[in-house]
Design an enzyme around this catalytic site. Structure first.
Site, PDB file in Angstrom:
ATOM      1  N   ASP A 331     114.641  36.621 -16.569  1.00 55.42           N
ATOM      2  CA  ASP A 331     114.255  35.339 -16.018  1.00 55.42           C
ATOM      3  C   ASP A 331     114.153  35.464 -14.489  1.00 55.42           C
ATOM      4  O   ASP A 331     115.026  36.074 -13.856  1.00 55.42           O
ATOM      5  CB  ASP A 331     115.332  34.313 -16.388  1.00 55.42           C
ATOM      6  CG  ASP A 331     114.931  32.903 -16.041  1.00 55.42           C
ATOM      7  OD1 ASP A 331     113.983  32.397 -16.667  1.00 55.42           O
ATOM      8  OD2 ASP A 331     115.557  32.312 -15.145  1.00 55.42           O
ATOM      9  N   GLU A 362     109.741  37.707 -15.339  1.00 54.62           N
ATOM     10  CA  GLU A 362     108.864  36.827 -14.569  1.00 54.62           C
ATOM     11  C   GLU A 362     108.822  37.376 -13.148  1.00 54.62           C
ATOM     12  O   GLU A 362     109.851  37.392 -12.470  1.00 54.62           O
ATOM     13  CB  GLU A 362     109.447  35.412 -14.536  1.00 54.62           C
ATOM     14  CG  GLU A 362     109.522  34.728 -15.889  1.00 54.62           C
ATOM     15  CD  GLU A 362     110.148  33.346 -15.780  1.00 54.62           C
ATOM     16  OE1 GLU A 362     109.495  32.374 -16.131  1.00 54.62           O
ATOM     17  OE2 GLU A 362     111.311  33.244 -15.325  1.00 54.62           O
TER      18      GLU A 362
END
Ligand code: CA
Length: 639
Positions: A331, A362
């Site tokens: 994340d 990400e």
């Protein structure tokens, strides 16, 4: 005392960096050893409890200060199943804290637990192996609770929303024994990796009353312990551990690899176990001392500091080793430093083989963060300098196909935008001219848990009545075209669970704490819209047979033999498919409202805008034309 200490300095690291791999509570042949890294503490008291969530301590002991900021205590007793926490005194402040290195905990994670890990192993765990890697990695993102909550899934009542639902391998719609749901459905679909949204212990759901609220779980409390609300008994520390292992074992047996979503960029709150044991050390701050908020969640972990990097690296390795996780989705990876990501990649490669464990994330952040000169963040800008096997979500592919996620009304190639042709061509070769080094780095997708579902975005932009629950032909056509485009791009493939059946959240774009009734996977819809599911199924099966697309190497872009804009909103690409049944593949994406005729001879029809299974009995076509808002996938055999 912590004020004035430069935690980021080499001097501090030299004095306090601890190299040992034994932090936490460990059972040894001779008893139990507790070790806590609390470099600025003046005193640490260990407190032992029979329960994980109620009652007073039955014993307290003062820990001994050792080298490098480590505090320790040992006993010749085996304390398996005993709960504990610490009272750490720094300056004038004393804080109660659980153990950041804990591997087990009580309900809601406020107390840690000593655990004899081998005793938590399910039967035959020592023989558990991930299934062989397939020609392509196709990653399916699910949330443990969403997966089995709906009655339509046909799961036994007591396992609905739990880890144990993943041990039910042959569920059917409403348990009628006909249409498969759950893992049986996923086997048919052909996905290769199941990605679990957070299953580490998070803070936003009360484990005593898990049905009272819902959360995605991007709020870590205990990084090395499974979440309790998915277990059948969150009050017994060993139960959630065994049940998550059983989940992994079951998925492996059913032919899936398992990816874990990890959130090392921030904690539930700044007042975490890390902060309470080493105040100020683990978090980034600006020059004036205010906390950084690149995560948008109020705190950013300082991954570049040596003990924080060690913490994150050891945590990843622990999940890989103890729980047999096959990959990690980071994340807001763009907040972690690139050097740490490279170390994680290298350590996993050394233990399990090159690229065996997937690593991607990400490549962005929610805002600015403070970073010392010389530290590079693992973001989009730096991707080209990073290992090929560190992947990143390809937001350009996503936005080119369906329009920006920032603006619901913004359209992409399939739902009305003009001028996207060249971006579509770039997407096929995974933006390797600018951005990615190789398709291995590209996680190619059009939907994830964030933002509107693909279906909702298409309904919002194409259906003036905004009917999320009606399968209008126009939206279905655009959905099939969107799927056909990203499924014929060279990166690794990723989809949000239910994308293949037109999953809707009624237009909501951030449902992290919305009711489970909105978030749940609706297995009835999966069967109502099964022709769309079949379309995905055929594309996935075809995809695995096309080396032109499965090739992940740095030279894969050279397989693009020809790319052409045929008319406005219609693009044709030709790919070298050496190594497959067809020597050459031609794909035509037509988002325009006109049929577009094509020249050329000797092509077999593998898929069109209606069927993705034509490749099973491929027919030569003589006067090909690609229908409005649809695709043609053609193959030509060698001489
Ligand atoms: Ca929890």
């Amino acid at each position: 005392m912590q004020s004035g200490i430069n935690f980021g300095s080499k001097v501090f690291a030299k004095r306090f960096h601890y190299d040992g791999d034994d932090l936490g509570a460990r059972l040894t042949e001779n008893g139990t050893v507790f070790k806590l890294w609390a470099p600025t503490a003046e005193g640490v008291v260990l407190r032992l409890y029979p329960s994980g969530h109620t009652g007073e301590a039955v014993r307290t002991v003062s820990m001994q200060r050792e080298e490098k900021g480590v505090w320790s205590w040992q006993t010749d007793e085996n304390l398996d199943g005993v709960y504990y926490d610490y009272e750490v005194t720094v300056g004038r402040d004393s804080h109660c804290t659980a153990d950041p290195y804990a591997r087990a905990c009580g309900m809601n994670g406020w107390r840690s637990m000593v655990v004899d890990l081998p005793k938590t192993n399910p039967k035959d765990w020592e023989h558990d192996r991930a299934p062989e890697r397939q020609a392509e990695d196709i990653i399916y993102e699910v949330h443990v609770r969403e997966f089995s909550w709906a009655e339509s899934g046909g799961f036994p009542e007591k396992v609905r929303g739990k880890y144990k639902a993943f041990c039910e391998t042959d569920t059917t719609l409403f348990d009628r024994g006909e249409q498969p749901t759950g893992l049986a459905y996923l086997r048919d679909l052909g996905v290769t990796h199941v990605q679990l949204m957070p299953v580490y212990d998070y803070g936003s759901v009360n484990e005593a009353r898990p049905d009272d609220s819902f959360n995605w779980g991007y709020d870590p409390v205990n990084y090395n312990v499974p979440e309790g609300s998915y277990s059948s008994d969150p009050t017994k520390g060993e139960v959630r551990i065994r049940e998550l292992k059983e989940l992994v074992q079951s998925l492996h047996q059913q032919g899936f690899r398992v990816i874990m979503d990890v959130v090392y960029n921030h904690t539930y709150s700044r007042d975490s176990w890390l902060e309470r044991t080493a105040p100020g050390y683990y978090y980034r701050t600006w020059q004036d001392g205010t906390p950084c908020n690149g995560s948008g969640c109020g705190n950013d972990l300082a991954s570049e500091r040596s003990m924080c990097a060690k913490y994150i690296l050891e945590s990843v390795l622990y999940w890989a080793e103890e729980y047999h996780m096959d990959g990690f989705r980071f994340d807001l990876m763009g907040l972690l430093d690139a050097a740490l990501m490279e170390r994680i990649r290298a350590e996993l490669d050394a233990r399990y083989g090159r690229g065996e464990k997937l690593v991607f994330g990400e490549p962005w952040a929610a805002g600015e963060t403070a970073c010392k000169r010389g530290i590079h963040l693992a973001n989009q800008k730096y991707l080209r300098k990073m290992d090929l096997e560190i992947g990143a979500f390809a937001d350009k592919v996503r936005d080119t196909i369906k329009g920006s996620v920032m603006d619901a009304a913004k359209v992409g190639f399939v739902n009305g935008a003009r001028g996207q042709e060249h971006k579509i061509i770039q997407s096929v070769t995974a933006w390797c001219e600018k951005g990615f080094r190789a398709p291995a780095q590209s996680i190619t997708y059009v939907s994830s848990h964030d933002d509107m579902t693909l279906w909702d975005k298409l309904v919002y932009t194409l259906d003036p009545k905004c009917q999320y629950d009606v399968f209008t032909p126009e939206v279905l056509r655009a959905n099939r075209l969107a799927a056909a485009i990203y499924m014929t791009c060279q990166g690794r493939l990723f989809l949000l669970s239910g994308e293949e059946f037109g999953r809707t959240k009624q237009g909501a774009h951030n449902t992290y704490n919305a009711p489970i009734a909105l978030n749940r996977l609706d297995w009835e819809r999966a069967w109502d819209n099964h022709t769309l599911v079949d379309y995905y199924r055929g594309l996935i099966a075809l995809r695995k047979q096309l080396p032109a697309l499965c090739d992940k190497g740095e030279d894969a872009w050279q397989r693009m033999l020809h790319a052409e804009v045929l008319t406005s909103r219609c693009v044709s690409i030709t790919l070298d498919n050496t190594g497959g049944t067809w020597e050459t593949i031609k794909v035509i994406y037509n988002a325009s409202s006109h049929a577009v005729p094509l020249g050329g001879m000797g092509w077999e029809l593998l898929a069109d805008g209606r069927s993705s299974f034509l490749w099973q009995t491929p027919q030569p076509i003589h006067q090909p034309a690609v229908q409005p808002v649809s695709v043609l996938i053609l193959g030509k055999r060698g001489e």
